[in-house]
Design a protein around this motif. Structure first.
Motif, PDB file in Angstrom:
ATOM      1  N   LEU A 161      34.651  29.575  41.616  1.00  0.00           N
ATOM      2  CA  LEU A 161      35.727  28.913  40.561  1.00  0.00           C
ATOM      3  C   LEU A 161      35.849  29.846  39.295  1.00  0.00           C
ATOM      4  O   LEU A 161      36.858  30.197  38.782  1.00  0.00           O
ATOM      5  CB  LEU A 161      35.749  27.610  40.457  1.00  0.00           C
ATOM      6  CG  LEU A 161      35.893  26.836  41.821  1.00  0.00           C
ATOM      7  CD1 LEU A 161      35.532  25.361  41.673  1.00  0.00           C
ATOM      8  CD2 LEU A 161      37.564  26.876  41.916  1.00  0.00           C
ATOM      9  N   ILE A 162      34.745  29.868  38.811  1.00  0.00           N
ATOM     10  CA  ILE A 162      34.469  30.651  37.357  1.00  0.00           C
ATOM     11  C   ILE A 162      35.106  32.238  37.751  1.00  0.00           C
ATOM     12  O   ILE A 162      35.874  32.773  36.832  1.00  0.00           O
ATOM     13  CB  ILE A 162      33.091  30.679  36.966  1.00  0.00           C
ATOM     14  CG1 ILE A 162      32.563  29.334  36.670  1.00  0.00           C
ATOM     15  CG2 ILE A 162      33.057  31.593  35.550  1.00  0.00           C
ATOM     16  CD1 ILE A 162      31.170  29.015  36.368  1.00  0.00           C
ATOM     17  N   ALA A 163      34.597  32.715  38.934  1.00  0.00           N
ATOM     18  CA  ALA A 163      35.129  34.249  38.847  1.00  0.00           C
ATOM     19  C   ALA A 163      36.525  34.136  39.102  1.00  0.00           C
ATOM     20  O   ALA A 163      37.336  35.061  38.600  1.00  0.00           O
ATOM     21  CB  ALA A 163      34.431  34.554  40.161  1.00  0.00           C
ATOM     22  N   LEU A 164      37.049  33.278  39.723  1.00  0.00           N
ATOM     23  CA  LEU A 164      38.641  33.124  39.926  1.00  0.00           C
ATOM     24  C   LEU A 164      39.380  32.785  38.629  1.00  0.00           C
ATOM     25  O   LEU A 164      40.356  33.277  38.294  1.00  0.00           O
ATOM     26  CB  LEU A 164      38.881  32.005  40.868  1.00  0.00           C
ATOM     27  CG  LEU A 164      40.111  31.833  41.772  1.00  0.00           C
ATOM     28  CD1 LEU A 164      40.036  32.934  42.664  1.00  0.00           C
ATOM     29  CD2 LEU A 164      40.338  30.510  42.381  1.00  0.00           C
ATOM     30  N   VAL A 165      39.009  32.180  37.812  1.00  0.00           N
ATOM     31  CA  VAL A 165      39.527  31.509  36.547  1.00  0.00           C
ATOM     32  C   VAL A 165      39.650  32.733  35.761  1.00  0.00           C
ATOM     33  O   VAL A 165      40.648  33.086  34.834  1.00  0.00           O
ATOM     34  CB  VAL A 165      39.192  30.399  36.066  1.00  0.00           C
ATOM     35  CG1 VAL A 165      39.739  29.983  34.724  1.00  0.00           C
ATOM     36  CG2 VAL A 165      39.405  29.012  37.010  1.00  0.00           C
TER      37      VAL A 165
END
Lengths: 243, 233
Positions: free
Chosen positions: B42-46
């Motif tokens: 999720l962090i990589a996505l955001v």
């Protein structure tokens, strides 16, 4: 959606109102509601009594709650005396709790999570997390569906059905497999997490692990793994800051 | 890295996994390995410009906290640490450091948050009991509406609890961040101790769980095999 499907879906939240008074009781009552609807049309007085009984004290493993739910609902439709249904619920608490704990909490869950950890240590990517979730939930959903179906079919004789079923055998079989996989995973995860470390640091990690195990057995009720780890980390921080 | 979108996404994910621990649906998304890896994703996505590999960090922190979680049997009335939201907070705390330096601090954040989570779980259970006492007359009358209200009330309480625990954990992560200069040798030692503690937790739990049954022999056989594999690697 029919009553059986709604009850099955509601069983996923059977611990939604977990408390120290009725434990799973309210969740069981919530899951029983769609199954008891027809009884309400046929015999409103019996339905009211059945609703009261459905939400009374109950506790077992959540994934096997369908067995007790199905059996007691079927007993209500079979007009089994209320006291007998209460005794049936009480009698099912311990066996379903013990079997479920042995099968899932001590068996399937640690076995699959250890297998996933081992795969991570051997370079598996994020797919291993997806595979773990799919496999675990496949077993869990299949067991939940079987539980409700078996309970509804067996009614008051559900105890005999459980002892004849695959559950006790699976619970006996999965324990050793889980033990082996967890044992295998522990050093692999330790080494994988410390792949950047020098030999001296690996030796210190091993010493900390050994000390933690010894202390957790020596001071069983006070030295939990979390307390030990937090204490050790705090000491390490102080040591490195003052060094 | 304490950007608002990351914090909001992690708060939502922490709330979902906090709910998953006991209340709904117990799919094991709350296991640290899953919660940690998905947090990293999720962090990589955001924030695609994250300087360090967020997914690897999530998997690493999740794996170490999974060792601690293996010591826990989530049995009924027992109080146990809540590792779901704790792992989400720990992954956040680990970001921005080199993984080997951040692992120790992240584990500490995770463990503290897990203890807080276990404590709040008991508060929710007591609140559920109080709600039941208030509706005792309706329950005794066979009122299905009362059962429904109690059930939904319990779920709402756990959503609030999970969000609160995740928020506290993320806050702890923000506080811990500036304390540690990135990549220092000193904090590698803290990570070493955190991994050692995790191995102790998993091993102690496995031995205790096996008791004096034949399972103990299987645990020991697995352990021997694992040590052998580590030696061969």
């Amino acid at each position: 959606m029919n009553g059986r499907w709604r009850a099955f879906l509601r069983l996923f939240a059977v611990q939604g109102a977990w408390n120290y008074e009725r434990m799973l009781g309210v969740g069981m009552g919530y899951a029983a509601e769609p199954l008891l609807e027809d009884l309400g049309n046929a015999d409103p007085a019996r339905h009211a009594e059945a609703v009261v009984r459905s939400a009374e004290f109950f506790n077992c493993h959540p994934y096997l709650a369908g067995l007790a739910l199905g059996a007691t609902v079927r007993a209500e439709y079979d007009l089994v005396p209320g006291q007998q249904i209460i005794r049936l619920r009480t009698a099912l608490c311990s066996p379903l709790g013990a079997l479920g704990d042995q099968l899932f909490w001590s068996g399937v869950l640690p076995a699959l999570i250890a297998a996933a950890l081992i795969a991570v240590c051997f370079g598996a990517g994020t797919w291993v997390v997806v595979a773990f979730l799919l496999l675990y939930n496949l077993v869990r959903i299949a067991t939940g569906a079987w539980s409700l179906r078996t309970g509804l079919a067996a009614g008051a004789s559900v105890g005999q059905e459980i002892s004849r079923s695959w559950l006790p055998k699976a619970a006996r079989w999965i324990g050793p497999a889980a033990g082996f996989l967890v044992g295998l995973a522990i050093p692999l995860v330790g080494a994988w997490s410390l792949q950047w470390a020098r030999d001296a640091q690996v030796a210190v990690a091993g010493a900390v692990a050994l000390l933690g195990v010894v202390l957790s057995f020596r001071f069983r009720y006070t030295m939990t793994s979390v307390r030990f780890a937090l204490g050790a980390i705090a000491l390490a921080v102080v040591w490195r800051w003052t060094a | 890295m304490n950007t608002l979108p990351v914090l909001l996404v992690l708060l939502l994910w922490g709330t979902i996994v906090g709910l998953d621990v006991v209340t709904f649906p117990q799919s094991m998304a709350s296991r640290p390995l899953v919660a940690g890896t998905v947090s990293g994703m999720l962090i990589a996505l955001v924030t695609p410009d994250v300087p360090l590999n967020a997914i690897f960090t999530g998997m690493l922190v999740g794996s170490v906290l999974e060792l601690y979680a293996l010591d826990v049997l989530p049995v009924g009335a027992a109080r146990y640490p809540d590792y779901g939201p704790a792992t989400v907070a720990a992954v956040y705390a680990a970001l921005g450091w080199r993984p080997e330096a951040g692992l120790g601090g992240a584990t500490a954040v995770g463990l503290l948050t897990a203890v807080l989570g276990g404590w709040t779980m008991q508060m929710v259970r007591r609140a559920n009991a109080v709600a039941i006492q208030k509706k005792a007359a309706d329950l005794a009358a066979g009122d299905s509406g009362a059962i429904r209200a109690l059930q939904l009330g319990g779920i709402r309480r756990d959503i609030a609890r999970s969000a609160g625990v995740t928020a506290c954990g993320l806050l702890l992560g923000i506080v811990v961040w500036p304390l540690v200069p990135s990549g220092t040798e000193n904090f590698r030692w803290v990570s070493v101790v955190a991994v050692g503690g995790g191995v102790a937790a998993a091993l102690g739990g496995a031995i205790r769980g096996a008791g004096r049954t034949r399972r103990l022999a299987w645990v020991m056989a697995g352990l021997a095999g694992g040590i052998l594999l580590v030696g061969l690697q």
